[in-house]
Design a protein around this motif. Structure first.
Motif, mmCIF file in Angstrom:
data_model
loop_
_atom_site.group_PDB
_atom_site.id
_atom_site.type_symbol
_atom_site.label_atom_id
_atom_site.label_comp_id
_atom_site.label_asym_id
_atom_site.label_seq_id
_atom_site.Cartn_x
_atom_site.Cartn_y
_atom_site.Cartn_z
ATOM 1 N N THR A 1 -11.095 4.502 3.796
ATOM 2 C CA THR A 1 -9.872 4.251 4.556
ATOM 3 C C THR A 1 -10.069 4.821 5.949
ATOM 4 O O THR A 1 -11.018 5.578 6.203
ATOM 5 C CB THR A 1 -8.651 4.885 3.876
ATOM 6 O OG1 THR A 1 -7.468 4.448 4.552
ATOM 7 C CG2 THR A 1 -8.701 6.395 3.906
ATOM 8 N N LYS B 1 -3.711 4.482 4.999
ATOM 9 C CA LYS B 1 -3.630 3.883 3.661
ATOM 10 C C LYS B 1 -4.308 4.796 2.646
ATOM 11 O O LYS B 1 -5.432 5.238 2.861
ATOM 12 C CB LYS B 1 -4.304 2.515 3.654
ATOM 13 C CG LYS B 1 -3.593 1.452 4.457
ATOM 14 C CD LYS B 1 -4.366 0.148 4.403
ATOM 15 C CE LYS B 1 -3.722 -0.917 5.284
ATOM 16 N NZ LYS B 1 -4.513 -2.171 5.276
ATOM 17 N N SER C 1 -0.265 6.979 10.459
ATOM 18 C CA SER C 1 -0.224 6.615 9.041
ATOM 19 C C SER C 1 -1.607 6.167 8.576
ATOM 20 O O SER C 1 -2.362 5.552 9.339
ATOM 21 C CB SER C 1 0.793 5.496 8.794
ATOM 22 O OG SER C 1 0.516 4.391 9.615
ATOM 23 N N LYS D 1 -2.240 -5.576 10.475
ATOM 24 C CA LYS D 1 -2.889 -4.310 10.106
ATOM 25 C C LYS D 1 -4.279 -4.557 9.513
ATOM 26 O O LYS D 1 -4.663 -4.005 8.488
ATOM 27 C CB LYS D 1 -2.016 -3.520 9.125
ATOM 28 C CG LYS D 1 -0.652 -3.144 9.700
ATOM 29 C CD LYS D 1 0.101 -2.220 8.801
ATOM 30 C CE LYS D 1 1.497 -1.957 9.334
ATOM 31 N NZ LYS D 1 1.479 -1.326 10.656
ATOM 32 N N TRP E 1 1.189 4.749 1.845
ATOM 33 C CA TRP E 1 0.797 5.281 3.154
ATOM 34 C C TRP E 1 1.058 6.784 3.205
ATOM 35 O O TRP E 1 2.096 7.252 2.752
ATOM 36 C CB TRP E 1 1.589 4.603 4.267
ATOM 37 C CG TRP E 1 1.322 3.130 4.414
ATOM 38 C CD1 TRP E 1 1.906 2.125 3.705
ATOM 39 C CD2 TRP E 1 0.420 2.511 5.327
ATOM 40 N NE1 TRP E 1 1.424 0.917 4.114
ATOM 41 C CE2 TRP E 1 0.512 1.122 5.119
ATOM 42 C CE3 TRP E 1 -0.446 2.999 6.298
ATOM 43 C CZ2 TRP E 1 -0.234 0.212 5.837
ATOM 44 C CZ3 TRP E 1 -1.190 2.082 7.024
ATOM 45 C CH2 TRP E 1 -1.092 0.716 6.795
ATOM 46 N N PHE F 1 0.831 -1.196 0.000
ATOM 47 C CA PHE F 1 0.000 0.000 0.000
ATOM 48 C C PHE F 1 0.872 1.255 0.000
ATOM 49 O O PHE F 1 2.039 1.229 0.409
ATOM 50 C CB PHE F 1 -0.915 0.032 1.230
ATOM 51 C CG PHE F 1 -1.959 -1.051 1.240
ATOM 52 C CD1 PHE F 1 -3.180 -0.863 0.614
ATOM 53 C CD2 PHE F 1 -1.719 -2.263 1.871
ATOM 54 C CE1 PHE F 1 -4.146 -1.850 0.629
ATOM 55 C CE2 PHE F 1 -2.678 -3.262 1.890
ATOM 56 C CZ PHE F 1 -3.894 -3.059 1.268
ATOM 57 N N LEU G 1 -3.585 1.227 -3.260
ATOM 58 C CA LEU G 1 -3.061 -0.129 -3.371
ATOM 59 C C LEU G 1 -1.990 -0.150 -4.459
ATOM 60 O O LEU G 1 -2.272 0.098 -5.628
ATOM 61 C CB LEU G 1 -4.192 -1.104 -3.709
ATOM 62 C CG LEU G 1 -3.809 -2.575 -3.874
ATOM 63 C CD1 LEU G 1 -3.287 -3.141 -2.562
ATOM 64 C CD2 LEU G 1 -5.013 -3.385 -4.360
ATOM 65 N N THR H 1 5.969 3.665 1.054
ATOM 66 C CA THR H 1 5.516 2.287 1.130
ATOM 67 C C THR H 1 6.071 1.679 2.419
ATOM 68 O O THR H 1 6.731 2.349 3.198
ATOM 69 C CB THR H 1 5.993 1.488 -0.094
ATOM 70 O OG1 THR H 1 7.423 1.411 -0.074
ATOM 71 C CG2 THR H 1 5.539 2.142 -1.388
ATOM 72 N N SER H 2 5.798 0.393 2.627
ATOM 73 C CA SER H 2 6.259 -0.239 3.863
ATOM 74 C C SER H 2 7.770 -0.435 3.895
ATOM 75 O O SER H 2 8.356 -0.657 4.962
ATOM 76 C CB SER H 2 5.571 -1.598 4.044
ATOM 77 O OG SER H 2 5.836 -2.432 2.937
ATOM 78 N N LEU I 1 -9.915 1.013 -1.695
ATOM 79 C CA LEU I 1 -8.697 0.214 -1.584
ATOM 80 C C LEU I 1 -8.949 -1.256 -1.913
ATOM 81 O O LEU I 1 -8.075 -1.939 -2.447
ATOM 82 C CB LEU I 1 -8.113 0.328 -0.171
ATOM 83 C CG LEU I 1 -7.674 1.719 0.279
ATOM 84 C CD1 LEU I 1 -7.269 1.684 1.754
ATOM 85 C CD2 LEU I 1 -6.524 2.232 -0.561
#
Length: 416
Positions: free
Chosen positions: A198, A211, A209, A174, A67, A65, A214, A259-260, A92
């Motif tokens: 979201t 989302k 944070s 999450k 963020w 995702f 995607l 991103t993550s 999403l």
């Protein structure tokens, strides 16, 4: 679907908005649209390069995702259990391809029938409170439940009971359950809005944070967002997010997207300084008071003579030496007291050891006395083998004498 479908959008800017004008267009009076466009485009390009590198080593793809990271100046004093719903132009998740689970009150069958009568078909599973306490109590069962579904909804009346029943695995994945009102007349609309939104989870820290889009999906049937869709979601979500943060824009330090696994790309940062909206806006009074104290010290120092200043410095040095001597003396006294306590405590331990050995010796000595008594009694009752031989030999001697006497008497009688 892989990120290869996004490659044309990254090369040709047809999917992105037109070239920004020379004057900066601002989104809710703070964020620049041009800056947001550059950040989104750069993030998608970086994600595409990372995907190509991991294709040869990564067997299973994961949901990735985009963020929006909000950094605040002050810590929020309140902790909210219910998240804040934020509508997005492009959702999403697609309920046609994503499995959705609903946690309901008991009885479970009543809410299953309610979904059927309302013609709600995008909820794949309903789990009641009794099932969570019984069937899904083991850790392995809960872990499997999390992995089977992409989104979780729950009745808002049982939100406070879920953290203890579910555990931390939902937080790590999450996939926190989203509260919905199951008593509304338009239940289908309520659930559709919950799926297409979201959520902002306000924490007691300075970083939150949300989302936004995607980037890649583990399910091949779901298509990820394009850069244009991600930019539209970002522009639509920022005003609602700022409105729900305590203090509004005056409490916002920075806005970034990431991103993550990537670094944060800046969207907006508050100016440094003590002016309006600055980083040190509330510190202006403290800074002024420090300046005033410094000016007072300068005025006092300028009024004294050089000789008086030297005396003051000597007195300070002498006071420091005296304080050092007092501390050293007190430390010596404490060390001596500790040594004396250890010496007093050490002999007590040595004298306490032999007390436990005395009763053991008495028991050991008492045992053979009883054995001796029993053996003595047994000797009186039954003769030994030696005594038996002596008695048998004595009896044999008596019999021999009697036979000799008899023979002599017979001889004499015959002679007569």
């Amino acid at each position: 679907m892989a990120l290869s479908s996004l490659k044309p959008a990254l090369i040709s800017r047809s999917s992105l908005p037109a070239n920004p004008p020379r004057k900066k267009e601002v989104v809710p009076s703070k964020v620049s649209t041009a800056q947001a466009t550059k950040a989104v485009n750069a993030l998608f390009a970086h994600a595409e390069k990372e995907r190509v590198k991991k294709e040869s080593t990564q067997l299973l793809s994961k949901d990735e995702f985009v963020w929006l990271v909000i950094a605040t100046k002050k810590i929020s004093p309140e902790k909210r259990v219910k998240p804040i719903k934020i509508q997005l132009p492009t959702p999403l998740l697609d309920p046609r391809y994503t499995s959705i689970c609903l946690f309901s009150k008991d009885p479970q069958r009543e809410y299953k029938d309610l979904l059927e009568t309302s013609s709600i078909k995008f909820i794949d599973r309903v789990v009641g409170m009794e099932k969570l306490k019984g069937k899904f109590k083991p850790y392995e069962a809960r872990r499997q439940l999390v992995n089977e579904h992409g989104m979780f909804l729950c009745d808002e009346r049982i939100v406070t009971f879920l953290p203890k029943l579910l555990g931390k695995y939902w937080l790590d994945a999450k996939k926190q359950p989203i509260p919905v009102c199951m008593t509304r007349k338009d239940l289908k609309g309520e659930l559709e809005r919950a799926v297409s939104s979201t959520y902002l989870h306000l924490s007691q820290g300075t970083c939150t944070s949300v989302k936004i889009a995607l980037l890649s999906s583990s399910n091949s049937s779901t298509s990820p967002h394009t850069p244009a869709q991600a930019l539209a979601n970002l522009i639509a979500a920022i005003p609602h997010i700022i409105a729900n943060i305590p203090g509004g824009w005056s409490n916002i330090q920075s806005l970034n997207i990431k991103t993550s696994t990537s670094i944060s790309l800046p969207l907006w940062t508050c100016p440094l300084g003590s002016g309006e909206g600055g980083r040190f806006e509330n510190m202006a009074g403290v800074l002024l008071s420090d300046d005033e104290e410094e000016t007072e010290d300068v005025e006092i120092g300028s009024a004294l003579k050089p000789e008086e200043v030297e005396k003051m410095l000597k007195e300070e040095k002498q006071n420091r030496k005296n304080e050092g001597k007092k501390r050293a003396a007190s430390e010596e006294k404490i060390s001596e007291e500790v040594k004396e306590k250890k010496i007093k405590a050490s002999p007590a331990k040595k004298t306490a050891a032999p007390k436990t050995e005395a009763p053991v010796e008495v028991k050991i000595v008492a045992a053979p006395v009883e054995v001796v008594k029993k053996s003595a009694v047994s000797k009186k009752a039954k003769p030994t083998q030696v005594e038996k031989k002596v008695i048998s030999s004595a009896s044999a001697g008596v019999k021999g004498k009697e036979s000799v006497v008899g023979k002599k008497g017979g001889k004499k009688g015959g002679k007569k």
